[in-house]
Design a protein around this motif. Structure first.
Motif, short mmCIF file in Angstrom:
data_model
loop_
_atom_site.label_atom_id
_atom_site.label_comp_id
_atom_site.label_asym_id
_atom_site.label_seq_id
_atom_site.Cartn_x
_atom_site.Cartn_y
_atom_site.Cartn_z
N TYR A 87 0.15 -7.80 -2.60
CA TYR A 87 -0.20 -8.26 -1.25
C TYR A 87 -0.49 -7.16 -0.24
CZ TYR A 87 1.77 -12.40 -3.47
OH TYR A 87 2.06 -13.41 -4.37
N ILE A 88 -0.29 -5.90 -0.60
CA ILE A 88 -0.66 -4.78 0.27
C ILE A 88 -1.01 -3.57 -0.57
CG2 ILE A 88 1.66 -3.78 0.57
CD1 ILE A 88 0.89 -3.41 3.58
N ILE A 89 -1.93 -2.76 -0.03
CA ILE A 89 -2.32 -1.53 -0.72
C ILE A 89 -2.93 -0.58 0.30
CG2 ILE A 89 -4.71 -2.21 -1.27
CD1 ILE A 89 -4.25 -1.01 -4.09
N ARG A 90 -2.89 0.71 0.01
CA ARG A 90 -3.64 1.66 0.84
C ARG A 90 -4.65 2.38 -0.03
NH1 ARG A 90 -0.23 5.54 4.58
NH2 ARG A 90 0.03 6.78 2.70
N LEU A 91 -5.88 2.41 0.46
CA LEU A 91 -6.97 3.04 -0.27
C LEU A 91 -7.38 4.33 0.42
CD1 LEU A 91 -9.23 -0.13 -0.80
CD2 LEU A 91 -7.41 0.74 -2.30
N ASP A 121 -4.56 5.02 -2.96
CA ASP A 121 -3.76 6.11 -2.42
C ASP A 121 -2.35 6.00 -2.99
OD1 ASP A 121 -2.45 8.04 -0.98
OD2 ASP A 121 -2.41 6.89 0.89
N ASN A 122 -2.07 6.83 -3.98
CA ASN A 122 -0.77 6.76 -4.66
C ASN A 122 0.37 7.37 -3.86
OD1 ASN A 122 -1.61 5.42 -7.12
ND2 ASN A 122 -2.73 7.30 -7.61
N THR A 123 0.08 7.95 -2.69
CA THR A 123 1.15 8.45 -1.83
C THR A 123 1.78 7.31 -1.02
OG1 THR A 123 -0.24 8.94 0.12
CG2 THR A 123 -0.09 10.63 -1.60
N PHE A 124 1.16 6.13 -1.06
CA PHE A 124 1.70 4.96 -0.37
C PHE A 124 2.61 4.22 -1.33
CE2 PHE A 124 1.35 0.56 1.37
CZ PHE A 124 1.76 0.82 2.66
N LYS A 172 3.32 4.53 12.09
CA LYS A 172 4.09 3.47 11.44
C LYS A 172 3.28 2.18 11.39
CE LYS A 172 8.67 5.40 12.25
NZ LYS A 172 10.06 5.16 12.75
N ILE A 173 3.60 1.35 10.40
CA ILE A 173 2.74 0.23 10.06
C ILE A 173 3.48 -1.09 10.20
CG2 ILE A 173 1.32 -0.80 8.22
CD1 ILE A 173 1.49 2.22 6.99
N LEU A 174 3.04 -1.92 11.13
CA LEU A 174 3.60 -3.27 11.29
C LEU A 174 2.85 -4.23 10.39
CD1 LEU A 174 3.89 -3.06 15.12
CD2 LEU A 174 5.82 -3.70 13.66
N VAL A 175 3.63 -5.04 9.66
CA VAL A 175 3.04 -5.98 8.71
C VAL A 175 3.61 -7.37 8.98
CG1 VAL A 175 2.66 -6.54 6.29
CG2 VAL A 175 2.87 -4.15 6.98
N ASP A 202 4.60 6.44 4.64
CA ASP A 202 4.54 6.56 3.18
C ASP A 202 4.74 5.21 2.47
OD1 ASP A 202 7.23 6.09 3.63
OD2 ASP A 202 7.94 7.88 2.56
N GLY A 203 4.87 4.12 3.25
CA GLY A 203 5.04 2.79 2.67
C GLY A 203 6.47 2.35 2.53
N SER A 204 7.42 3.24 2.77
CA SER A 204 8.84 2.86 2.73
C SER A 204 9.19 2.03 3.96
CB SER A 204 9.72 4.10 2.66
OG SER A 204 9.54 4.91 3.81
#
Length: 244
Positions: A132-136, A143-146, A166-169, A190-192
């Protein structure tokens, strides 16, 4: 038929996407660009357009246009739920998605570094698991750092990147990477999970829209009637820490 998304470019021209086939008598398959006076911009040449609904449009700083939705092709070319167009409406072939997504993309947010956050109903991208989420990266590669781990357990509908990265989802989910999160969460770059964002029991219904004000406060809209035990009918404003 209906319009799902409107995005205004820096030159004032208007990108419109949805589930329609014409505009003012002119053929327009799911997508069109209008001049500032509402007339059709005939310099935007997209051929036969999209096959199935456009849900989200995001314009990069270089003017290129990211489009996501239910579609599986654009102007006769295979494009599974995401594509990047050049400013004139042609396909940007430097954005290589491979087999693309296995289900619709409904949220796209471009970071200041050009990396692309995508959310939706999908569970894989180009054959790689992505819940349901990814970073390209800017070229369409993953982007494997995510490090989002197991990802979400339900649809991501809204993504908003704060000025601090920071990322609000928001969406229709109950957990992120195995941690309870009812329909809203904030991630670190970093996705954490950002544990400084305290949402308590969260929302009792889906979050459809998130917008961050210049003072950092967070506007949230959706199909909810409460947030963390407090009545809130479909709209609320949160403090930067997730409190009311």
């Amino acid at each position: 038929d209906y319009v799902s998304e409107i995005t205004i470019q820096t030159n004032g021209k208007i990108l419109v996407g949805g589930n329609f086939y014409s505009y003012n008598g002119t053929a327009a398959s799911e997508f069109i660009r209008l001049n500032i006076d509402g007339s059709v911009d005939n310099t935007f040449s997209m051929g036969s357009g999209f096959y199935n609904e456009v849900r989200v449009i995001s314009v990069q700083t270089d003017g290129k246009i990211l489009v996501g939705g239910w579609f599986t092709s654009f102007n006769g070319t295979y494009a599974n739920r995401i594509i990047r167009l050049n400013a004139n409406g042609s396909i940007d072939n430097t954005f290589a998605i491979g087999t693309g997504f296995n289900a619709p993309v409904v949220a796209i947010s471009v970071q200041t570094d050009g990396k692309i956050l995508a959310g939706g109903q999908f569970t894989s991208y180009n054959g790689t698991s992505a819940n349901y989420i990814i970073r390209l990266n800017t070229d369409g590669s993953i982007d494997n750092t995510f490090a989002s781990g197991m990802g979400f357990d339900g649809t991501v509908i809204a993504i908003s990147v704060q000025t601090d990265g920071k990322i609000l989802v928001g969406g229709g989910f109950n957990s992120c990477n195995g941690t309870s999160a009812n329909n809203i969460i904030r991630l670190n770059t970093d996705g954490s999970i950002d544990n400084t964002f305290i949402s308590g029991t969260g929302f009792d219904g889906a979050v459809n829209a998130i917008s961050v004000q210049t003072d950092g406060k967070i506007l949230v809209g959706g199909y909810f009637s409460g947030y963390n035990g407090i009545s809130a009918n479909n709209i609320i404003r949160l403090n930067t820490n997730g409190g009311i």
